[in-house]
Design a protein around this motif. Structure first.
Motif, PDB file in Angstrom:
ATOM      1  N   ALA A 158       0.826  -1.203   0.000  1.00  0.00           N
ATOM      2  CA  ALA A 158       0.000   0.000   0.000  1.00  0.00           C
ATOM      3  C   ALA A 158       0.862   1.256   0.000  1.00  0.00           C
ATOM      4  N   ARG A 201       2.347   1.796  -3.487  1.00  0.00           N
ATOM      5  CA  ARG A 201       1.360   2.270  -4.463  1.00  0.00           C
ATOM      6  C   ARG A 201       1.083   3.758  -4.306  1.00  0.00           C
ATOM      7  N   ARG A 202       1.344   4.283  -3.146  1.00  0.00           N
ATOM      8  CA  ARG A 202       1.116   5.705  -2.892  1.00  0.00           C
ATOM      9  C   ARG A 202       2.370   6.529  -3.166  1.00  0.00           C
TER      10      ARG A 202
END
Length: 315
Positions: A253, A256-257
């Motif tokens: 996560a 992905r950011r």
């Protein structure tokens, strides 16, 4: 002390550059796990334990001690040649007076001793890669791994390590650990220091304690049984299995950011480290879009007149 982001990459891409596995691995969200692992393992060297314990930094201010160590590694991996040389010169100056008697052997220790510096260097580069493999994208390609260890050798030029002793591939890393294992040990001071880093006391700061304790579950899971037992911080193997999938999900996560998750999380464990990672993400290209060797950087920028990135305190 605040980190001046404008100084990270003024002149060049440093020793490795944007396409390097070093940038990929050291700036990944898994780096914080690798960082905690590396600084914990330092204390298996009794001479380093003595140097750290006698300086009292790990007990008085573990967050700053951790932060300064991690910042040095990152500045060498991600900074320009001037920044890396400046950081190296500062570190050697801070370590120079740190000498004394190691109480187990009765032998003299020096923080700049080549063997101790090699242990710091190898455990640092190996730990960050290990965390990347276990909680990040997985192993590097064979070509990338060859280049990663070649870059590890380059980075060692900024410390007092003897060049011939620096491992050049995974097999040599394994051989190095086997060779030094009989010399490793723990004392009460070593155990105390390692547990300070893995299970930080809330008295040293709530955010640092919370961040360190969360990371410790992932950190311990990356270590072989003999290290966990020697350090007296072993956990049931069911904990390893329980932390693996959530850890990988958090890292996925964060990646992905655009690494913003890492940049947001890092200050809770190490403030300056977080500032360097943020600068790495946001800094514009340098004046010269090429890399430089440590020798070239030292010839251009090595002097006592450059401003230090750290206050003249503990490393």
């Amino acid at each position: 002390m605040a980190f001046d982001a404008s100084t990270l990459r003024r002149d060049d891409y440093g020793f490795f550059g944007p396409d390097s596995p070093t940038w990929k691995v050291w700036a990944a969200p898994t780096a914080l796990i690798g960082f905690q692992r590396a600084v914990t393992l330092e204390h298996f060297d009794p001479f380093l334990t003595a140097a750290v314990a006698d300086s009292h930094g790990i007990y008085d201010n573990p967050a700053t001690r951790l932060d300064h160590t991690l910042s040095y590694f990152l500045l060498v991996a991600l900074g320009d040649g001037r920044t890396a040389i400046q950081a190296s010169e500062h570190l050697m100056q801070v370590h120079a007076p740190m000498t004394g008697i190691e109480p187990i052997s009765g032998k003299r220790y020096s923080a700049n001793n080549p063997d101790s510096q090699l242990w710091i260097h190898v455990t640092g580069w190996h730990s960050v890669l290990k965390a990347y493999e276990m909680f990040g994208p997985g192993p590097l390609s064979p070509a990338e791994e060859d280049r990663y260890w070649a870059e590890c050798v380059i980075a060692a030029e900024l410390q007092t390590c003897k060049p011939a002793n620096v491992p050049r591939d995974r097999a040599e890393v394994r051989a190095y650990f086997e060779r030094v294992r009989p010399q490793l040990c723990v004392s009460e001071r070593a155990v105390e220091a390692m547990h300070f880093l893995l299970w930080p006391s809330v008295s040293k700061g709530m955010t640092f304690a919370a961040g360190g304790r969360v990371l410790s579950l992932a950190t311990i899971s990356t270590l072989p049984a003999w290290m966990r037992e020697l350090g007296r911080f072993d956990l049931p193997r069911v904990v390893d299995a329980a932390v693996r999938l959530p850890g990988k999900a958090i890292v996925w996560a964060a990646a992905r950011r655009g690494n913003r998750g890492l940049i947001m999380a890092a200050p809770y464990v190490a403030k300056m480290t977080g500032q360097i990672l943020a600068a790495h993400e946001r800094t514009a290209p340098p004046r010269t879009r090429s890399t430089i060797s440590p020798g070239e950087a030292r010839a251009l920028y090595g002097s006592n007149g450059t401003r230090s990135l750290w206050d003249k305190t503990s490393a």
